[in-house]
Design an enzyme around this catalytic site. Structure first.
Site, PDB file in Angstrom:
ATOM      1  N   HIS B  81       0.851  -1.196   0.000  1.00  0.00           N
ATOM      2  CA  HIS B  81       0.000   0.000   0.000  1.00  0.00           C
ATOM      3  C   HIS B  81       0.885   1.243   0.000  1.00  0.00           C
ATOM      4  CE1 HIS B  81      -3.040   2.934   1.072  1.00  0.00           C
ATOM      5  NE2 HIS B  81      -2.377   3.233   2.167  1.00  0.00           N
ATOM      6  N   ASP B 110       8.259  21.005 -26.631  1.00  0.00           N
ATOM      7  CA  ASP B 110       8.348  19.691 -25.973  1.00  0.00           C
ATOM      8  C   ASP B 110       9.432  19.825 -24.916  1.00  0.00           C
ATOM      9  OD1 ASP B 110       8.278  16.894 -25.286  1.00  0.00           O
ATOM     10  OD2 ASP B 110       7.696  16.433 -27.350  1.00  0.00           O
ATOM     11  N   TRP B 145       7.286  -0.028   3.555  1.00  0.00           N
ATOM     12  CA  TRP B 145       7.692   0.705   2.360  1.00  0.00           C
ATOM     13  C   TRP B 145       9.072   1.318   2.553  1.00  0.00           C
ATOM     14  CZ3 TRP B 145       9.041   5.780   1.258  1.00  0.00           C
ATOM     15  CH2 TRP B 145       8.868   6.709   2.306  1.00  0.00           C
ATOM     16  N   SER B 175      13.898   5.868 -13.441  1.00  0.00           N
ATOM     17  CA  SER B 175      12.848   6.626 -14.121  1.00  0.00           C
ATOM     18  C   SER B 175      12.799   8.056 -13.627  1.00  0.00           C
ATOM     19  CB  SER B 175      11.504   5.934 -13.885  1.00  0.00           C
ATOM     20  OG  SER B 175      10.451   6.766 -14.304  1.00  0.00           O
ATOM     21  N   SER B 176      12.764   8.201 -12.315  1.00  0.00           N
ATOM     22  CA  SER B 176      12.634   9.548 -11.747  1.00  0.00           C
ATOM     23  C   SER B 176      13.854  10.397 -12.035  1.00  0.00           C
ATOM     24  CB  SER B 176      12.424   9.461 -10.238  1.00  0.00           C
ATOM     25  OG  SER B 176      11.217   8.794  -9.947  1.00  0.00           O
ATOM     26  N   HIS B 259      13.037  12.137   3.559  1.00  0.00           N
ATOM     27  CA  HIS B 259      12.359  13.377   3.861  1.00  0.00           C
ATOM     28  C   HIS B 259      12.175  14.259   2.622  1.00  0.00           C
ATOM     29  CE1 HIS B 259       9.996  15.770   6.301  1.00  0.00           C
ATOM     30  NE2 HIS B 259      10.435  16.735   5.517  1.00  0.00           N
ATOM     31  N   GLU B 261      11.768  13.213  -0.145  1.00  0.00           N
ATOM     32  CA  GLU B 261      10.733  12.507  -0.898  1.00  0.00           C
ATOM     33  C   GLU B 261       9.346  13.016  -0.544  1.00  0.00           C
ATOM     34  OE1 GLU B 261      10.412  10.550  -3.319  1.00  0.00           O
ATOM     35  OE2 GLU B 261       8.444   9.609  -3.062  1.00  0.00           O
ATOM     36  N   TYR B 263       8.535  15.947   0.353  1.00  0.00           N
ATOM     37  CA  TYR B 263       8.335  17.228  -0.316  1.00  0.00           C
ATOM     38  C   TYR B 263       8.150  17.050  -1.802  1.00  0.00           C
ATOM     39  CZ  TYR B 263       9.113  19.085   4.178  1.00  0.00           C
ATOM     40  OH  TYR B 263       8.982  19.329   5.512  1.00  0.00           O
ATOM     41  N   SER B 274      -1.937  26.297  -6.559  1.00  0.00           N
ATOM     42  CA  SER B 274      -1.571  27.687  -6.858  1.00  0.00           C
ATOM     43  C   SER B 274      -1.995  28.112  -8.248  1.00  0.00           C
ATOM     44  CB  SER B 274      -0.072  27.889  -6.699  1.00  0.00           C
ATOM     45  OG  SER B 274       0.344  27.549  -5.398  1.00  0.00           O
ATOM     46  N   HIS B 308      14.282  13.584  12.039  1.00  0.00           N
ATOM     47  CA  HIS B 308      13.076  13.650  12.862  1.00  0.00           C
ATOM     48  C   HIS B 308      12.237  12.387  12.703  1.00  0.00           C
ATOM     49  CE1 HIS B 308      10.817  15.914   9.395  1.00  0.00           C
ATOM     50  NE2 HIS B 308      10.534  14.631   9.324  1.00  0.00           N
ATOM     51  N   HIS B 309      12.612  11.536  11.764  1.00  0.00           N
ATOM     52  CA  HIS B 309      11.966  10.238  11.662  1.00  0.00           C
ATOM     53  C   HIS B 309      12.597   9.244  12.613  1.00  0.00           C
ATOM     54  CE1 HIS B 309       9.817  11.309   7.906  1.00  0.00           C
ATOM     55  NE2 HIS B 309      10.871  12.070   7.693  1.00  0.00           N
ATOM     56  N   THR B 334       6.156  26.642   4.864  1.00  0.00           N
ATOM     57  CA  THR B 334       4.957  25.894   4.524  1.00  0.00           C
ATOM     58  C   THR B 334       3.721  26.662   4.971  1.00  0.00           C
ATOM     59  OG1 THR B 334       6.312  23.983   5.090  1.00  0.00           O
ATOM     60  CG2 THR B 334       4.031  23.566   4.522  1.00  0.00           C
ATOM     61  N   LYS B 337       2.711  29.587   2.827  1.00  0.00           N
ATOM     62  CA  LYS B 337       1.926  29.270   1.620  1.00  0.00           C
ATOM     63  C   LYS B 337       0.446  29.214   1.934  1.00  0.00           C
ATOM     64  CE  LYS B 337       5.307  26.656  -1.021  1.00  0.00           C
ATOM     65  NZ  LYS B 337       5.221  27.451  -2.243  1.00  0.00           N
ATOM     66  N   ARG B 456       1.518   1.028  15.062  1.00  0.00           N
ATOM     67  CA  ARG B 456       1.416   0.834  13.615  1.00  0.00           C
ATOM     68  C   ARG B 456       1.716  -0.612  13.269  1.00  0.00           C
ATOM     69  NH1 ARG B 456       5.064   5.390  10.694  1.00  0.00           N
ATOM     70  NH2 ARG B 456       4.329   4.282   8.867  1.00  0.00           N
TER      71      ARG B 456
END
Lengths: 227, 628, 124
Positions: B81, B110, B145, B175-176, B259, B261, B263, B274, B308-309, B334, B337, B456
């Site tokens: 998931h 393009d 994950w 890919s990314s 982290h 990731e 964002y 926006s 912080h994780h 953040t 915004k 969890r």
């Protein structure tokens, strides 16, 4: 604030043609620098792990100090500074050959009168030099790896083995890819000749090559010269 | 002043000139708009797959001592998931918009490297299939994950499950990364004349930041995965505690990637919001420069908060304090915004289309997620919250309430531009309300069950823990989300086939993509435009914004010329990027045989290598377009 | 390599003059190149010698001096061989940004794994 409906502004034609770029740069050059930036993070992670695990292997062989194992076998410090200093020098010189190859393709030494100018302007010569110096570097790496394995250090032996072989192996793989790239350019040079129109293609291979050299500068200092 | 708004007659631009539509044309396309559609469809399908995985999980947890699935299957479900939603649904949905919008928004025909673009898509698809297929055989990745080592090493995960994860993620990384290099080059070097960086639409700006995050963060997880792969396949010692390895190495490397990731997951949605909010407020975005700088700051600071994780692993008070500080700091850009979006709407002439509703939902729900996030930023508080459902609540508020809401806003907003037809507002409203109600019903109770101690990743729980009510609410909420998603899916499919025809700028928006017909012709712009302001389609004189919503009636009767008529040379379609992608994935698959048969492994790897190297050779030696 | 870029800045009619055309004419000459090579060789020789001079290699200045010398080599290769000194500013930004980030992350990781430490008295 209400908005009256009036036909939207039509777009004005800028008049630029096919092949326009905002900064007047070649896309491939922008892309290779972005790639190089990304590679900085890749090698940073490999180097960090090496440094994190430095001195943490419970058992040898070790890079800079001797180690006696349970059976009494003595492993001497495994890194070979003289050979690696030589290969470092070789790789540095290969970067010199590479800039000369690029200069030759860009035909910057147009006055091909004197012998020296003729030598400078031969892209084939300098591409060969870069390749051969690169292969020499790889040869030194191969010698180093096989002698380490012979002396009892493999990628599985301990943390030092795992981190060392992975870091320098990845670097060596990058050099190998670079050598293949350069040989491809050489092949094109023999087939149809490299002209100033190919300058960008050679430039990006040169940037890659120099980056690989620069990473080695860092690796050589951090792994070989600092205990 | 020549116009480049090529209009179309009233049955819609898409019908005007028949683009090639066979399967081969899709397999060989290098057109960013088509590649965008491919990403969108694949991402939505994987979103459903990930959602179904969650549905089974939630059904297992509806009451105590559930018997629906075994513990092992539960592990596979929550791993997949998370992996599916993050890497196969949200990121590719964002990629759909990067692909479709960025060239249009900057006035280009393009991306910089159209074939590399196609390659990015195909290798994502093949990698996604590789990582998803095993669940049908009960062999899906099962280590979370985030795949913490040493749990994910062979010593503790001896079967092939985590092999698929390690290999699949590396493929998706390729890919990314390729896409990041492509889009960075495109945004730097292919902007139309007059399109300075500070005139770019905010979506393009946020995407620009995201591409740097990808380029700089993915190499780190690549290295972490390489270490894990080498440990699993070659017996190296990176995560081998007995040999002196540090149990935290994986965690640090993973979160240095992980982290940024998150964002990567949220900034594109912020960009889409926006775009949507100003259009349906009839006002320019409030504080454009601040929105740009805060995006850049989030990107940069995002690399400084990773531990912080890891507040519960024992890093010591100084490390805890520093990362706590940086985490609190990142809440500032953040939060800014959020205020800017509110100020954009304030005093505006609001129009509550479905897209607008989804966008406003992001503003509200992401704020909730941000608040629980700030609660995590305090290590002592986090010690209670970490590894409980409180965290699950937090990240689903920011990922579903944030990313998904923003992406859905983008879909409803841009669907007319992409397909030439509107999505149904009526069905869209059902989709919206069911999603919002379902989402809150599912995830809000998790704040409570988490604080009441529910950990969890547990596949069941006993009676009398005080969690039953919350779990029941969450599961019912899940079913409501599913219903909403089903309605949204039906809306999408019906609209694609027979939705109301859309004109070039039905919403009265301001940016370049809305100057094109809907859908745009293959060449995008008949003439590359000259850009003179941030809102090219809004005349801004004396503070007044003049907005025009086009209609298909007014745009009737005018033809769209073909590329040939306009003497525009387009890149040729080509199959080599697809073959190259397939070869690479095939090569990676070879590793799976390493334990059973080295010969097979080598055979597969070498044949895969031959395919991708051969395809790459053909790719590089074929000119991109015909000589002109 | 074949010209396979769609929108590369090539000599096509109607394309504005390259912004860095002027820069391109400023190339290092052969004399610059061999001097750079000489400096690089010299610094490498100094670095390797330092390794063998116990007074140097065992002192506290060893590591900083090594890092400084390799930083200088890095910068020279970047500026002259990789042409950053002469090229468009964007390339310098594209390189130094990630480099800075990589450096900071490495330093952060060194602190976190206790490879580097700052003595903070009672706090640490």
């Amino acid at each position: 604030m209400t908005a009256p409906t009036i036909p939207a502004t039509k777009l004005e034609n800028s008049g630029v043609g096919h092949g326009y770029t905002t900064l007047g740069l070649d896309n491939r050059k922008v892309a290779i620098w972005t790639f190089i930036g990304s590679e900085c993070m890749l090698f940073m992670s490999l180097i960090s792990t090496y440094l994190i695990y430095k001195g943490k292997s419970p058992q040898g062989p070790y890079p800079h100090s001797a180690f006696t194992d349970a059976t009494g076998h003595v492993f001497k410090p495994i890194l070979n500074i003289p050979v690696t200093s030589f290969s470092t020098f070789v790789l540095l010189m290969s970067s010199l050959a590479m800039v000369l190859a690029l200069a030759a393709v860009q035909e910057r030494y147009k006055v091909r009168v004197g012998t020296w100018d003729k030598i400078l302007s031969s892209s084939k010569l300098w591409l060969w030099m870069t390749c051969l110096l690169g292969i020499t570097f790889l040869g030194c790496q191969a010698y180093e790896f096989t002698s380490f394995i012979h002396e009892g250090l493999t990628i599985r032996t301990n943390l030092f083995g795992s981190t060392f072989f992975t870091l320098t192996g990845f670097h060596g793989a990058h050099v190998t890819a670079g050598v293949i790239w350069l040989f491809t350019l050489l092949a094109i040079d023999y087939k149809r000749g490299l002209t100033p129109a190919d300058a960008t293609a050679v430039d990006i291979s040169a940037l890659y090559w120099h980056f690989v050299d620069v990473v080695w500068i860092v690796i050589f200092t951090l792994i070989y010269l600092i205990e | 002043m020549a116009t480049s708004v090529a209009a179309h007659h009233h049955v819609g631009a898409a019908a005007q000139y028949q683009e090639e539509n066979g399967i081969w044309s899709w397999l060989t396309t290098v057109d960013h708009k088509r590649i965008g559609k491919l990403y969108l469809v694949s991402a939505l399908i994987f979103f459903i797959v990930g959602g179904l995985e969650a549905a089974v999980l939630r059904t297992q947890l509806i009451g105590p001592n559930g018997k629906l699935v075994s513990a092992e299957m539960f592990n596979q479900l929550f791993t997949m998931h998370g992996t599916t939603m993050i890497f196969l649904a949200v990121m590719p949905m964002s990629a759909a918009f990067f692909n479709f919008l960025i060239p249009l928004q900057i006035g280009a025909r393009d991306v910089a490297f159209p074939r590399l673009n196609a390659f990015s898509y195909w290798i994502y698809l093949f990698g996604g299939l590789l990582i998803t297929a095993p669940i049908f055989f009960g062999m899906a990745p099962n280590g979370g994950w985030f795949g913490y080592a040493p749990l994910s090493t062979r010593a503790f995960s001896p079967q092939h499950n985590m092999d698929f994860w390690v290999l699949g993620l590396q493929i998706l990384g390729i890919s990314s990364l390729a896409a990041a290099f492509n889009f960075i080059t495109t945004i730097i070097n292919l902007r139309a004349p007059g399109m300075t960086l500070m005139r770019m639409p905010i979506f393009t700006w946020m995407s620009f930041v995201v591409q740097f995050l990808v380029a700089l963060a993915f190499p780190v997880i690549t290295v972490a995965l390489i270490f894990l792969q080498f440990d699993r396949f070659f017996g190296t010692r990176f995560y081998d505690i007995a040999k002196g390895a540090d149990p935290l190495l994986w965690q640090h490397l993973f979160w240095v990637f992980g982290h940024p990731e998150v964002y990567i997951l949220i900034l594109p949605a912020f960009g889409l919001v926006s775009e949507v909010l100003p259009t349906f407020s009839r006002k320019p975005l409030f504080g454009y420069p601040v929105m740009v700088y805060s995006g850049i700051l989030i990107g940069f600071l995002g690399f400084g908060v990773w531990a912080h994780h890891m507040f519960s692993v024992g890093m010591g008070p100084i490390a805890d304090a520093i990362f706590s500080l940086t985490t609190m700091l990142i809440a500032i850009p953040t939060g800014v915004k959020i205020f800017n979006w509110l100020a954009t709407m304030w005093g505006g002439n609001l129009r509550f289309t479905v897209a607008m509703k989804f966008a406003i939902a992001l503003v509200a729900l992401f704020t909730c997620g941000g608040i629980s996030g700030v609660m995590h930023s305090s290590p002592p508080a986090d010690l209670q919250q970490t590894d409980t459902y409180f965290v699950v609540a937090h990240f689903h508020y920011v990922l579903f309430g944030g990313s998904i809401m923003g992406l859905f806003a983008g879909i409803y907003y841009y669907f007319p531009k992409i397909t030439g037809r509107f999505m149904s507002e009526k069905w869209g409203n059902w989709h919206f309300w069911l999603s919002v109600i379902g989402m809150n019903l599912t995830f809000f109770p998790m704040h409570l069950s988490g604080l009441y101690g529910m950990p969890r990743r547990i596949y069941t729980y006993d009676v009398g823990q005080g969690w039953e009510l919350f779990n029941k609410m969450s599961t019912i909420g899940t079913y409501i989300i599913m219903l909403g998603t089903l309605i949204g899916g039906i809306n999408l499919i019906r609209s694609w086939r027979s939705g109301k025809i859309a004109s070039s700028n039905p919403w009265g928006a301001a940016t370049l993509e809305w100057a094109m017909p809907s859908p745009p012709p293959e060449y995008n712009f008949a003439e590359i435009p000259l850009v003179k302001s941030r809102y090219p389609l809004w005349n801004m004189k004396e503070g007044q914004t003049l907005v025009h919503e086009t209609t298909s009636e007014e745009e009737g009767g005018i033809r769209i010329p073909s590329a040939k008529e306009l003497h525009i040379t387009l890149p040729n379609p080509t199959i080599w990027p697809l073959y190259c992608a397939a070869g690479i994935v095939w090569m990676f698959c070879g590793m799976l045989f390493m334990e059973t048969s080295t010969a097979t492994a080598l055979g597969v790897m070498m044949s895969g290598a031959a395919v991708w190297i051969g395809s790459l050779y053909k790719w590089l030696t074929t000119p991109l377009e015909d000589a002109h | 390599m074949s010209n396979n870029d769609a929108y590369g800045a090539s000599a096509v009619s109607g394309v504005p003059a390259h912004a860095d055309e002027a820069h391109h004419d400023e190339h290092p000459t052969w004399s610059t190149y061999w001097k750079v090579a000489l400096v690089l060789t010299f610094i490498t020789a100094v670095e390797v010698s330092a390794y063998y001079i116990p007074v140097w290699s065992k002192s506290w200045i060893y590591v900083p001096s090594m890092l400084a010398m390799s930083a200088v080599k890095f910068a020279i290769v970047g500026a002259y061989y990789m042409h950053l000194k002469y090229d468009h500013k964007v390339f310098r930004t594209l390189f130094t940004g990630p480099l800075l980030l990589a450096g900071l992350t490495l330093i952060g990781l060194m602190f976190l794994f206790a490879k580097l430490a700052i003595k903070l008295g009672a706090l640490s």
